[in-house]
Design an enzyme around this catalytic site. Structure first.
Site, PDB file in Angstrom:
ATOM      1  N   GLU A 287      -7.165  -5.662 -25.572  1.00 14.95           N
ATOM      2  CA  GLU A 287      -5.942  -4.931 -25.257  1.00 14.95           C
ATOM      3  C   GLU A 287      -5.591  -5.092 -23.779  1.00 14.95           C
ATOM      4  O   GLU A 287      -6.483  -5.004 -22.943  1.00 14.95           O
ATOM      5  CB  GLU A 287      -6.113  -3.445 -25.602  1.00 14.95           C
ATOM      6  CG  GLU A 287      -6.331  -3.209 -27.097  1.00 14.95           C
ATOM      7  CD  GLU A 287      -6.488  -1.740 -27.469  1.00 14.95           C
ATOM      8  OE1 GLU A 287      -6.486  -0.882 -26.552  1.00 14.95           O
ATOM      9  OE2 GLU A 287      -6.617  -1.447 -28.663  1.00 14.95           O
TER      10      GLU A 287
ATOM     11  N   ARG B 167     -11.043   1.976 -32.933  1.00 13.83           N
ATOM     12  CA  ARG B 167     -11.175   0.994 -31.867  1.00 13.83           C
ATOM     13  C   ARG B 167     -11.071  -0.382 -32.508  1.00 13.83           C
ATOM     14  O   ARG B 167     -11.534  -0.594 -33.638  1.00 13.83           O
ATOM     15  CB  ARG B 167     -12.520   1.123 -31.140  1.00 13.83           C
ATOM     16  CG  ARG B 167     -12.646   2.356 -30.268  1.00 13.83           C
ATOM     17  CD  ARG B 167     -11.779   2.255 -29.021  1.00 13.83           C
ATOM     18  NE  ARG B 167     -11.934   3.430 -28.164  1.00 13.83           N
ATOM     19  CZ  ARG B 167     -11.196   4.510 -28.227  1.00 13.83           C
ATOM     20  NH1 ARG B 167     -10.233   4.601 -29.142  1.00 13.83           N
ATOM     21  NH2 ARG B 167     -11.400   5.525 -27.394  1.00 13.83           N
TER      22      ARG B 167
ATOM     23  N   HIS C  86      -1.595   1.007 -28.962  1.00 19.93           N
ATOM     24  CA  HIS C  86      -2.609   2.028 -28.687  1.00 19.93           C
ATOM     25  C   HIS C  86      -1.963   3.321 -28.176  1.00 19.93           C
ATOM     26  O   HIS C  86      -2.222   3.764 -27.050  1.00 19.93           O
ATOM     27  CB  HIS C  86      -3.641   1.510 -27.681  1.00 19.93           C
ATOM     28  CG  HIS C  86      -4.947   2.248 -27.773  1.00 19.93           C
ATOM     29  ND1 HIS C  86      -6.160   1.672 -27.470  1.00 19.93           N
ATOM     30  CD2 HIS C  86      -5.243   3.525 -28.129  1.00 19.93           C
ATOM     31  CE1 HIS C  86      -7.135   2.552 -27.618  1.00 19.93           C
ATOM     32  NE2 HIS C  86      -6.596   3.686 -28.022  1.00 19.93           N
TER      33      HIS C  86
END
Length: 319
Positions: free
Chosen positions: A267, A238, A286
């Site tokens: 994000e 993360r 991601h």
């Protein structure tokens, strides 16, 4: 008898929705972007189950309004978007999707390590820009992967899967965890290290921890200063586990050699983010578990958890 409402915050495969419709009325946010907060709150007020993504914040505000809610099924292995303690106090079950994304995420982790070590994206840009005019001994020279030392921070399922891939490259495997895992050491031939020692010894440091109060900004200026100047940092955990300003300085000042990042603190990452300006950063949006097969299995598992709770059974993968 009225069926309970399940709200799904992103368009999923028809077979997953059909499975849910056997036991519930299902509404889906059909657009390929996060469900707007106000829409999410309104639907949560009526729903008995939510099938959520990492982009959906399940917090005190939502849980206070969602008086009928029984289960939140997060389509991810992580669940830092959910206030699990607040849910527990209200008797709301929280589930995630472990195991089914392990191998795909490990594939991506090793692909990112390879791409960063061998400057793959940089070389591709170099060629497409028409800059390749001759061969040179030092042209886009990278770092060896074979027979180097891999340090894994967070030896869970994905960590072990990455270690298995590293075995094929003859890598020495080190790991750091909250506590030693002798069973992992036996399975993948890894050696336990305290964090500082792992950082000093490793050629590649791979971050695979969940985001918790203990791991938030676990990698900062002090930690990067311990790494070799030829070392590569990879983050597929993360974004919040890393102090991004400290990482930028370490890369810009050549304190470490390069970084491969699949995750960021914010994000989608802003295009003016300083890390995106550096040639020695390989950045991805991601996509750790992003294979068609894996995402389908994740959705099926989330749906199975919802169905189990609505039918009065134990969930398959409770948090």
């Amino acid at each position: 008898m009225t069926k309970p409402l399940v709200y799904v915050t992103r368009k999923l495969a028809r077979e997953v929705i059909d499975e849910l419709r056997e036991v519930a009325a299902v509404e889906v946010w059909e657009e390929d972007r996060p469900c707007p907060r106000e829409v999410f709150l309104q639907k949560a007020e009526q729903a008995e189950a939510l099938l959520t993504m990492l982009t959906d914040r399940v917090d005190e505000e939502l849980l206070t309004r969602a008086q009928n809610l029984k289960v939140v099924a997060n389509m991810a292995v992580g669940y830092d978007n959910i206030d699990a303690e607040a849910a527990k106090k209200r008797g709301v079950t929280v589930t995630n999707t472990p195991d089914v994304l392990t191998e795909a995420t490990a594939d991506l982790t090793f692909a990112l390590l390879m791409a960063t070590a061998r400057r793959i994206t940089e070389a591709n840009r170099f060629l497409l820009a028409g800059e390749w005019t001759s061969w040179s001994p030092n042209l886009l020279a990278g770092q060896n992967v074979y027979h180097s030392t891999l340090g894994i921070i967070g030896m869970g399922r994905i960590g072990e899967a990455v270690a298995r891939r590293a075995q094929g490259f003859g890598m020495k495997i080190l790991y750091h965890n909250r506590r030693p895992k002798p069973e992992s050491e036996e399975r993948v031939g890894a050696g336990y290290r305290q964090l500082d020692d792992l950082l000093r010894e490793s050629d590649y440091v791979v971050m695979l921890t969940p985001l918790t109060p203990e791991t938030r900004q676990m990698m900062g200026e002090r930690e990067f200063s311990l790494m070799k100047p030829t070392a590569v940092f990879i983050n597929v955990s993360r974004g919040g586990t890393v102090d991004e300003e400290a990482l930028y300085r370490a890369l810009a000042e050549k304190k470490i050699w390069a970084a491969g990042l699949d995750v960021f603190q914010k994000e989608p990452v802003p295009m003016d983010h300083p890390l995106l300006t550096l040639p020695n950063v390989v950045a991805l949006p991601h996509i750790g578990s992003a294979t068609y097969q894996t995402r389908l299995e994740m959705a099926k598992l989330a749906a199975a958890n919802i169905r189990a709770v609505l039918e009065g059974k134990e969930p398959v993968t409770p948090v």
